[in-house]
Enzyme design. Structure first.
Site, PDB file in Angstrom:
ATOM      1  N   GLU A   1       1.512  -0.793  -5.033  1.00  0.00           N
ATOM      2  CA  GLU A   1       0.655   0.692  -4.886  1.00  0.00           C
ATOM      3  C   GLU A   1       1.200   1.352  -5.342  1.00  0.00           C
ATOM      4  O   GLU A   1       2.548   2.156  -4.699  1.00  0.00           O
ATOM      5  CB  GLU A   1      -0.430   0.849  -4.083  1.00  0.00           C
TER       6      GLU A   1
ATOM      7  N   ASP B   1       0.614  -1.405  -0.376  1.00  0.00           N
ATOM      8  CA  ASP B   1       0.002  -0.085  -0.181  1.00  0.00           C
ATOM      9  C   ASP B   1       0.959   1.485   0.287  1.00  0.00           C
ATOM     10  O   ASP B   1       1.733   1.079   0.958  1.00  0.00           O
ATOM     11  CB  ASP B   1      -0.846  -0.104   1.457  1.00  0.00           C
TER      12      ASP B   1
HETATM   13  C1  GLC Z   1      -4.314   3.119  -0.644  1.00  0.00           C
HETATM   14  C2  GLC Z   1      -5.164   2.421  -0.560  1.00  0.00           C
HETATM   15  C3  GLC Z   1      -6.266   3.124  -0.265  1.00  0.00           C
HETATM   16  C4  GLC Z   1      -5.758   3.747   1.296  1.00  0.00           C
HETATM   17  C5  GLC Z   1      -4.185   4.451   1.171  1.00  0.00           C
HETATM   18  C6  GLC Z   1      -4.085   4.509   2.936  1.00  0.00           C
HETATM   19  O1  GLC Z   1      -4.133   4.416  -1.531  1.00  0.00           O
HETATM   20  O2  GLC Z   1      -5.159   1.489  -1.775  1.00  0.00           O
HETATM   21  O3  GLC Z   1      -7.923   2.488  -0.233  1.00  0.00           O
HETATM   22  O4  GLC Z   1      -7.125   4.696   2.156  1.00  0.00           O
HETATM   23  O5  GLC Z   1      -3.714   3.803   0.749  1.00  0.00           O
HETATM   24  O6  GLC Z   1      -3.670   4.103   3.263  1.00  0.00           O
END
Ligand code: GLC
Ligand code: CA
Length: 565
Positions: free
Chosen positions: A273, A222
């Site tokens: 991500e 994440d």
């Molecule tokens: C990422 C996740 C999202 C979350 C954020 C903070 O972007 O996909 O859902 O709110 O991180 O952890």
């Protein structure tokens, strides 16, 4: 729960392949909204276990679970209080272990979500930090700082959260007086960790091993580009690199994670991500000793337009090539507007800042395009991500404000509808008050629209023209067609600028052509091709507007009919 399912005999082809992720289909599962096994209105691991035959029948190679850990659930589980415990609403660690093993028996691997940028304010480390003195080792795991101004009343920086608002919250000392501030790039319930602290690094590597030892095949990381901060805390936009996005030091972290992943006999997958516009900087995360893949958000956010998507595909392939990394193709996830709704709007691109209530959408047009997009993405070389419910063509649900709990909604002052419109529980059956998500009479934690009987798994399984049947057919072909498993890709001349056409495979593997018509008029199927799969019923050998087809060149014309650029 009733789970209609068709078990196909096909075994996913990826079992036993150490580089299985290179053309895998990975299904993103938001467990709270997938299936409720124990009848409390909340999706859980029991529900997933009972639905594994459905997932196998769909033809996926792996499941990526958004966070399933103990959490106050302030941000959809991305506020983790204990990485080694399953949220009690979802089940137990023993059930997670059973699920991992049962899925693997069906040839389906499991990927878990790791949230290294922050923990929940309910994590024991944060409680310890709050109870410890200024400058203590417990506070050094986070970003505690004195405030600015004459009495520390001003936040240490003016950084703005992705969730809007400030990124610092002031603490109160034991004597009741205002104390230090702590950093949270997201909500105040998600304090940022200090990755310069060796304990933070050691703990996350231990968490990786904890899940790898339980048989998970990889992790989704994440907010992967945000971990390292400039300790001098400059404002954004001052000279030098951004104070917390994509700092060079983040790569050391992923090099050590890669060493952990590679220490297993079946190396584990690392998926990032990474939201970065600079493609060269993005590719840095995919160097051979770092992450294996990262989500292709550029493609996901582009509008439904031939030139835009062609540009994104070309740029994606070009940026992955130098680092020999696998591209990914993503149409949506738990944070973004469902494709069926997005592609039916006048602006078909996606941007977080642009989300509003009441944006009109022609969902039948959106569905037509989402079907074509499914065939387009499934035909591209690399890994394919499918977010739960997209295989059913679920639309974005506009929830009434009183049912919204997403911080993105609140922190926008109620202007942003938040991200729960794509997290509504799945409809499994035509009947039942929650369409088989849970037992009849038990309300699901988020309400489904009334008319979801026709879009349910049960209804779609009986309909060869449904979105579900299209997904099953496309994913089955991805497994069975050597052309779609190869790395070979080449653009072909389309009949107009508004048609994208490319071929996969070589004379050795056999070839497959994908053609997508973004234009307003039908185009002819090119001569010398036989139709393999179409996103809409094929009328008179033509490819209509917003339709994609997969074609096979006739064997005898294999090398002569195709005009490669
Ligand atoms: C990422 C996740 C999202 C979350 C954020 C903070 O972007 O996909 O859902 O709110 O991180 O952890
Ligand atoms: Ca439940």
């Amino acid at each position: 729960m009733t789970v209609p399912s068709t078990i196909e005999t096909r075994q996913p082809a990826s079992v036993g392949d150490p580089r299985w992720w290179r053309n895998a289909v990975i299904y993103q599962l938001y467990p709270r909204s997938f299936a409720d096994g124990n009848g409390d209105g909340i999706g859980d691991l029991a529900g997933v276990r009972a639905s594994l035959p459905y997932l196998r029948g769909l033809g996926v190679d792996a499941l990526w679970f958004t966070p399933w850990y103990a959490s106050p659930w302030v941000d959809g589980g991305y506020d983790v209080a204990d990485y080694r415990a399953i949220h009690p609403d979802l089940g137990t660690l023993a059930e997670a272990e059973a699920l991992i093993a049962e899925a693997l028996d069906l040839g389906i691997r499991t990927i878990v979500d790791i949230v290294p940028n922050h923990v929940s304010s309910a994590h024991p480390w944060f409680a310890e930090a709050l109870g410890s003195a200024v400058g203590s080792p417990a506070r050094d795991r986070f970003w505690f700082r004195p405030g600015l101004g004459t009495s520390g009343e001003l936040a240490p920086t003016g950084w703005v959260s992705d969730f809007r608002g400030g990124t610092w919250t002031r603490t109160t000392d034991a004597d009741g007086r205002p104390g230090e501030w702590y950093l949270h790039l997201f909500t105040p319930e998600q304090p940022d960790l200090n990755w310069d602290n060796p304990e933070v690094r050691a703990e996350h590597e231990a968490v990786l091993r904890f899940w790898f030892d339980r048989g998970v095949a990889g992790v989704r990381i994440d907010s992967a580009a945000l971990l390292v901060k400039d300790p001098t805390l400059p404002e954004v936009g001052q000279a030098g690199r951004h104070p917390y996005v994509d700092r060079d030091g983040v790569h050391d972290i992923y090099r050590s994670w890669r060493a952990v992943a590679d220490s297993y006999p079946q190396p584990k997958l690392l998926v990032g991500e990474v939201w970065l516009e600079d493609r060269a900087r993005f590719a840095n995360y995919l160097r051979p000793d770092e992450l294996h893949t990262a989500f292709n958000f550029d493609f996901m956010t582009r509008p439904w337009d031939a030139a835009e998507l062609r540009d994104s595909i070309e740029a994606t392939l070009a940026s992955h090539r130098p680092v020999a990394a696998t591209p990914t193709w993503v149409l949506s996830n738990h944070d973004v507007t469902r494709p069926v709704t997005r592609y039916g709007r006048s602006d078909t691109s996606f941007g977080f800042g642009a989300k509003r209530f009441g944006v009109p959408s022609d969902e039948s047009l959106g569905t037509r395009r989402a079907r074509a997009a499914a065939l387009l993405t499934a035909a591209l070389p690399g890994a394919l991500y499918v977010y739960q419910g997209d295989e059913l063509g679920l639309p974005e649900v506009e929830l009434p404000p009183e049912q919204i709990s997403d911080p993105m909604h609140f922190r926008s002052g109620g202007v942003d509808p938040g991200r729960e419109g794509c997290r509504v529980p799945l409809p499994w059956t035509r009947d039942g008050s929650s369409h088989g998500f849970g037992p009849d009479g038990i309300p699901a934690w988020l309400p489904q629209p009334r008319h979801w009987d026709g879009i349910s798994v049960e209804a779609q399984e009986a309909d060869p023209a449904s979105m579900l049947s299209l997904y099953r057919a496309a994913l089955a072909l991805r497994h069975s067609e050597p052309a779609l498993r190869s790395d070979d890709f080449g653009w072909l001349d389309g009949p107009t600028e508004q048609v994208l056409a490319f071929r996969r495979g070589s004379p050795e593997t056999g070839r497959l052509t994908c053609l997508v018509n973004f234009g307003p008029r039908p185009v002819e199927i090119p001569p010398g091709h036989r139709l393999v799969l179409a996103s809409q019923p094929n009328i008179d050998n033509k490819v209509g507007p917003d339709v994609a087809v997969w074609l096979r060149p006739f064997a005898e014309t294999n090398n002569t009919q195709e005009k490669e650029k």
